[in-house]
Write a protein that holds these residues in place. Structure first.
Motif, mmCIF file in Angstrom:
data_model
loop_
_atom_site.group_PDB
_atom_site.id
_atom_site.type_symbol
_atom_site.label_atom_id
_atom_site.label_comp_id
_atom_site.label_asym_id
_atom_site.label_seq_id
_atom_site.Cartn_x
_atom_site.Cartn_y
_atom_site.Cartn_z
ATOM 1 N N SER A 4 1.333 -1.074 0.241
ATOM 2 C CA SER A 4 -0.142 0.167 0.147
ATOM 3 C C SER A 4 1.067 1.243 0.099
ATOM 4 O O SER A 4 2.168 1.043 0.011
ATOM 5 C CB SER A 4 -0.638 -0.062 1.014
ATOM 6 N N ASP A 5 0.842 2.300 -0.497
ATOM 7 C CA ASP A 5 1.389 3.713 -0.608
ATOM 8 C C ASP A 5 0.712 4.088 0.616
ATOM 9 O O ASP A 5 0.509 5.838 0.252
ATOM 10 C CB ASP A 5 1.069 4.010 -1.412
ATOM 11 N N PHE A 19 0.049 0.517 -4.888
ATOM 12 C CA PHE A 19 -1.515 0.831 -4.969
ATOM 13 C C PHE A 19 -1.929 1.334 -3.545
ATOM 14 O O PHE A 19 -2.004 1.391 -2.550
ATOM 15 C CB PHE A 19 -2.073 -0.976 -5.011
ATOM 16 N N ALA A 20 -2.958 2.037 -3.801
ATOM 17 C CA ALA A 20 -3.988 3.744 -3.100
ATOM 18 C C ALA A 20 -4.259 3.084 -1.724
ATOM 19 O O ALA A 20 -4.984 1.658 -2.336
ATOM 20 C CB ALA A 20 -4.261 4.396 -3.549
ATOM 21 N N ASP A 22 -6.945 2.892 -0.084
ATOM 22 C CA ASP A 22 -8.436 2.760 0.473
ATOM 23 C C ASP A 22 -8.811 3.532 -1.515
ATOM 24 O O ASP A 22 -10.329 3.450 -1.487
ATOM 25 C CB ASP A 22 -8.154 4.615 0.905
ATOM 26 N N ASN A 23 -8.607 2.430 -2.109
ATOM 27 C CA ASN A 23 -9.282 1.469 -3.208
ATOM 28 C C ASN A 23 -8.593 0.397 -3.414
ATOM 29 O O ASN A 23 -7.572 0.077 -3.793
ATOM 30 C CB ASN A 23 -8.347 2.724 -4.532
ATOM 31 N N ALA A 24 -9.292 -0.718 -3.451
ATOM 32 C CA ALA A 24 -9.691 -1.870 -4.058
ATOM 33 C C ALA A 24 -9.603 -1.842 -4.805
ATOM 34 O O ALA A 24 -8.816 -3.465 -5.249
ATOM 35 C CB ALA A 24 -10.964 -2.350 -3.566
ATOM 36 N N GLU A 25 -9.859 -1.294 -6.341
ATOM 37 C CA GLU A 25 -9.615 -1.347 -7.336
ATOM 38 C C GLU A 25 -8.756 -1.358 -7.636
ATOM 39 O O GLU A 25 -7.568 -2.121 -8.120
ATOM 40 C CB GLU A 25 -10.507 -0.812 -8.179
ATOM 41 N N ALA A 26 -7.440 -0.276 -7.442
ATOM 42 C CA ALA A 26 -6.077 0.156 -7.346
ATOM 43 C C ALA A 26 -5.452 -1.192 -7.263
ATOM 44 O O ALA A 26 -4.353 -2.058 -7.713
ATOM 45 C CB ALA A 26 -5.715 0.943 -6.907
ATOM 46 N N ARG A 29 -6.082 -4.035 -9.648
ATOM 47 C CA ARG A 29 -5.305 -3.747 -11.043
ATOM 48 C C ARG A 29 -3.955 -4.252 -10.800
ATOM 49 O O ARG A 29 -3.642 -4.895 -11.297
ATOM 50 C CB ARG A 29 -5.166 -2.093 -10.999
ATOM 51 N N ARG A 30 -3.499 -4.193 -9.957
ATOM 52 C CA ARG A 30 -1.609 -4.330 -9.603
ATOM 53 C C ARG A 30 -1.867 -5.661 -9.122
ATOM 54 O O ARG A 30 -1.480 -6.387 -9.691
ATOM 55 C CB ARG A 30 -1.397 -3.737 -8.228
#
Length: 75
Positions: A4-5, A19-20, A22-26, A29-30
């Motif tokens: 996580s970033d 990955f962000a 707070d972003n499950a989609e990010a 994608r990773r």
């Protein structure tokens, strides 16, 4: 390495994918990105295993040296 970033990971990790937090989609994608590059993942694991093996040898040598120093035992 997929992290996580957050600032702590930015300071400590070597060459990771971020990955962000707070972003499950990010994250998804990773994970897909990593899945499309299995050789990269295998190579990363091999490097980590090699580093871990070197650390174990270093720790064992340091422990042996400490033991020999404390007990006065030499080989």
């Amino acid at each position: 390495m997929l992290l996580s970033d957050i600032w702590l990971h930015r300071k400590q990790a070597l060459d990771p994918l971020f990955f962000a937090p707070d972003n499950a989609e990010a994250l998804a994608r990773r994970l897909l990105e990593i899945g499309l590059r299995p050789r990269l993942a295998r190579d990363g694991v091999a490097v980590l295993q090699s580093r871990q093996q070197m650390r174990r040898r270093d720790y064992a040598a340091a422990l042996l040296a400490l033991f020999e120093n404390v007990t006065g035992v030499t080989q």
